[in-house]
Scaffold this active site. Structure first.
Site, mmCIF file in Angstrom:
data_model
loop_
_atom_site.group_PDB
_atom_site.id
_atom_site.type_symbol
_atom_site.label_atom_id
_atom_site.label_comp_id
_atom_site.label_asym_id
_atom_site.label_seq_id
_atom_site.Cartn_x
_atom_site.Cartn_y
_atom_site.Cartn_z
ATOM 1 N N ASP A 90 6.146 9.334 10.597
ATOM 2 C CA ASP A 90 4.770 8.834 10.681
ATOM 3 C C ASP A 90 3.987 9.592 11.744
ATOM 4 O O ASP A 90 2.769 9.493 11.812
ATOM 5 C CB ASP A 90 4.774 7.338 11.025
ATOM 6 C CG ASP A 90 4.987 6.484 9.783
ATOM 7 O OD1 ASP A 90 4.861 7.016 8.668
ATOM 8 O OD2 ASP A 90 5.278 5.289 9.930
ATOM 9 N N ASP A 130 8.968 3.028 0.152
ATOM 10 C CA ASP A 130 9.018 2.806 1.599
ATOM 11 C C ASP A 130 10.070 1.745 1.946
ATOM 12 O O ASP A 130 10.543 0.983 1.068
ATOM 13 C CB ASP A 130 7.629 2.352 2.081
ATOM 14 C CG ASP A 130 7.337 2.763 3.508
ATOM 15 O OD1 ASP A 130 8.280 3.109 4.241
ATOM 16 O OD2 ASP A 130 6.146 2.711 3.904
#
Ligand code: DGJ
Length: 745
Positions: A556, A486
């Site tokens: 997301d 990430d």
């Protein structure tokens, strides 16, 4: 030159260009069946791949001048030698009206240059002329040199003969005795045939709303697509497509391309004053300034581009095919993506061993193949204020380390994946307390926080070493099959105070080079490990990162309806295999929208399927539906991930309906996913006319979910499915259906 003469000159240019495109000049032997060849008589280079020819030549001034890019030409087709354009007016000199493959800024150039240099004596004039070339198989290398100074540029062209996609890059070499500063360096400039009616497609976005497809007419001036953020970014994606005239999804000319770079980048789409359209892309010149010592070289990223006569759909399919065969780390035959469960939306950072084991057991029961523990397992990570940088297993949450959890996951028949965010540090961490200078910063200036974290300066050798070492240790100590890598903020105050002032801007290049080299070294040492690139969703998706990682986290935003348009944008540029798509809970946390579990699955099944729901809240009916959908997906995933994608109905522009079809590489299976936003006025769902089938072959239809409007034949020819089509019984709000066709031998 008088204005009258200027008009004549414009006409002359048009005559020349029309002649160029019509290719009606006397025949000069050109192609020899090889992918790359050189016609020494006319000083023409020609690259052929699949349905595409790309030609450029050395003009009488010694510049490299584009000649042709489009449908593949006949082997014996003649091409005119490159001749510089005429001066249009004293304001538009030949030096600016003549397109170049790679122009230095100098000698009266007013269009976007490929390379701009400042020499220590203040000279900023750079004029690049042909010196030599070499051909090795599908690769052509052309060396250019400044007309007086020892600055060399090596241009590399590689043609993929399966798709006609060209990869272009440049290496700039300083052979002078003094350092110089590269202020702007493109990988390539692409020149399109002159035409007045080009449309530009590109992708924009933000967190939670990535890959929004934009389309606009190309007019005079520039449209700049870029990231100044240190990574490829959500805001623009480094991809473009330019279509001509009445181009549609499956018909018409499209030139398309993507830059393989995960740092700050820029693509400039420019219509010049003489209506040439050029696309220049490479390092973002904003705040750039690469100090090149004598003997030093600077390589650019690779800018890939292709052409098709068969519309936006074929442009995407060529990109997908090229990416799977040439870009992906597992190329030329990447494995299908396993079905993932990820705990993030269920637990956020409240991870612990019993909680993860409980989720893992439930995930395994529906057919999940890989269990991924997300953020929260390390350091003093309770929320996003602390812990990044301290990569030890949190002893309160995991008193037995990770081994016991991993063993349980293996016991359930899944492999194990782990979330990391290696390039970041929280000020509240042992690492930052020990090495505050490791964060990107300008000395004595505030450090702007994003999500309470700072970016580590990966350009520094000690930071690179730290990051590589901790990741290597995690992978060595644990049986980990997968890293979710990430990256949750962009750069600010991009300083590198540890090196001399003139070296500091190298951060834009060295950081990304070190990122790639860490990924490569880890993969080499731990060959079984697969890696996902994530940046708060799809904030770092580009052909650079995709040549070092196996998949990306698309967004997301997991709302299955929003995902239809995100996925539509994503797959313009990138293969569905890379596009991770989780099924999450309803009503969705972002939009509050309620959808059925089947709708959620079918939306996610258009990419690489994952599950991210809180399984502790699922009812038996949810488990049963999920199990059956996952079984169905396993049967079609090879087709979805590696097949040919046809966008039957676009979800954009308020469309009530959308549908995609994927056809397997061998043509034996096709799978269709169809979605209805909401019924109005009892309108029937549009008839689906399939594509890419063999008209003569017979195919059996099987519904994966939903019903046909009126049962038609169970088996019919490809011609029937493509020309008669089929109607689905879709009615209501947020409805979905899916079917597959199997070729009958
Ligand atoms: C952002 C990612 O996109 C999410 O999936 C999740 O991994 C969080 N970061 C964790 O902090």
């Amino acid at each position: 030159m008088s204005h009258k003469n200027s008009r004549i000159a414009i006409l002359n240019i048009f005559v020349l260009v029309t002649t160029l495109t019509a290719l009606s000049l006397p025949s000069v032997a050109q192609a020899t069946g090889e992918a790359v060849h050189y016609n020494s008589q006319d000083k023409l280079f020609r690259l052929d791949g699949a349905g595409v020819s790309y030609v450029f030549g050395v003009n009488e001034r010694g510049e490299l001048q584009p000649v042709y890019w489009g449908q593949r030409l006949g082997e014996k087709d003649a091409l005119p030698a490159a001749h510089s354009m005429m001066e249009v007016a004293s304001f538009d000199l030949s030096t600016t009206t003549t397109p170049q493959e790679f122009s230095g800024w100098g000698a009266g150039l007013f269009v976007e240059p490929s390379l701009k240099i400042t020499f220590p004596d203040g000279n900023r004039d750079l004029v690049l002329h042909y010196v030599s070339h070499a051909i090795h198989g599908n690769v052509l290398e052309v060396t250019l040199k400044d007309i007086s100074r020892e600055v060399f540029v090596n241009l590399r062209y590689e043609v993929d003969t399966a798709t006609g996609v060209l990869g272009r890059s440049a290496t700039i070499e300083n052979r002078t005795k003094d350092p110089l500063v590269v202020e702007q360096a493109a990988a390539a400039a692409w020149t399109l045939p002159r035409a007045p009616d080009y449309m530009l497609s590109y992708l924009t976005g933000r967190w939670g709303a990535e890959f929004s497809l934009q389309r606009e007419k190309i007019g005079p001036g520039q449209r700049v697509l870029e990231s100044r953020r240190g990574s490829s970014g959500h805001q623009n994606n480094p991809w473009f497509a330019v279509s001509r005239g009445a181009t549609q999804e499956e018909t018409g000319d499209v030139w398309f391309g993507a830059l393989a770079w995960s740092g700050s980048w820029r693509i400039t789409v420019e219509q010049t004053q003489v209506q040439d359209v050029r696309i220049t892309g490479g390092y973002n010149p904003f705040d750039f300034g690469y100090h090149l010592a004598p003997g030093e070289k600077l390589g650019t990223p690779v800018f890939y581009a292709g052409y098709t006569h068969s519309g936006m759909g074929e442009a995407s399919r060529l990109m997908h095919r090229f990416e799977l065969a040439q870009i992906a780390p597992q190329a030329p035959r990447p494995k299908v993506r396993p079905i993932i469960y990820n705990s993030w939306e269920a637990t956020e950072m409240n991870v612990d061993e019993p909680g993860q084991v409980a989720l893992a057991e439930k995930a395994a029961s529906i057919g999940v193949e890989r269990f991924v523990m997300d953020d929260g397992w390390f350091g003093q990570r309770k929320d996003d204020h602390a812990g990044l940088g301290d990569w030890y297993v949190n002893p309160q949450k995991f008193p037995h380390g990770l081994k016991q959890l991993i063993d349980r996951v293996h016991g359930f028949g899944m492999d194990f994946g782990l979330w990391v965010e290696p390039e970041m540090v929280n000020p509240d961490s042992d690492l930052y307390r020990k090495h505050p200078d490791w964060a990107i910063n300008f000395t004595g200036r505030p450090r702007t926080l994003g999500r309470n974290q700072l970016v580590l300066n990966l350009a520094r050798p000690d930071v690179r070493e730290y990051v590589y070492t901790f990741l290597d240790k995690i992978l060595t100590d644990n049986q980990i099959a997968f890293l979710k890598w990430d990256y949750n903020r962009n750069w600010s105050e991009p300083g590198w105070p540890a090196v001399a002032p003139e070296e500091q801007r190298k951060i834009y290049v060295k950081y990304v080079q070190n990122l790639y080299s860490i990924l490569d070294e880890l993969r080499a040492k731990h060959p079984g490990v697969e890696i996902e690139s994530c940046s708060g969703g799809g904030g770092r998706v580009d052909l650079g990162i995709l040549s070092h990682t196996d998949e990306v986290w698309t967004s997301d935003n997991t709302d299955p309806f929003d995902r239809l348009s995100i996925q539509h944008g994503f797959t313009q540029a990138y293969a569905p295999e890379f596009m991770m798509a989780w099924v999450t809970d309803s009503p969705h946390w972002l939009n509050g929208r309620a959808t059925s579990i089947e709708y959620r699955f079918l939306s996610s099944m258009q990419g690489s399927l994952g599950v991210g729901a809180n399984l502790n809240r699922w009812q038996p009916a949810d488990f049963a539906a999920a199990k059956s959908m996952i079984t169905a997906y396993k049967d079609v995933r090879e087709t979805v991930q590696h097949g040919l994608l046809y966008r039957l109905i676009s979800p954009l522009n308020g469309s009530e309906a959308s549908a995609t079809e994927s056809v397997s590489q061998d043509g034996n299976q096709a799978v269709v996913f169809a979605f209805l936003h909401s019924s109005e006025f009892a309108n029937p769902f549009p008839t689906l006319y399939l594509q890419g089938l063999d008209p003569q072959a017979n195919y059996r239809i099987d519904l994966l979910y939903g019903k046909q409007f009126t049962p038609g034949p169970a088996t019919a020819t490809g011609a029937y499915w493509m020309s008669h089509g089929t109607d689905l019984a879709l009615r209501g709000d947020y409805q979905a259906a899916s079917f597959k066709l199997t070729r009958i031998r």
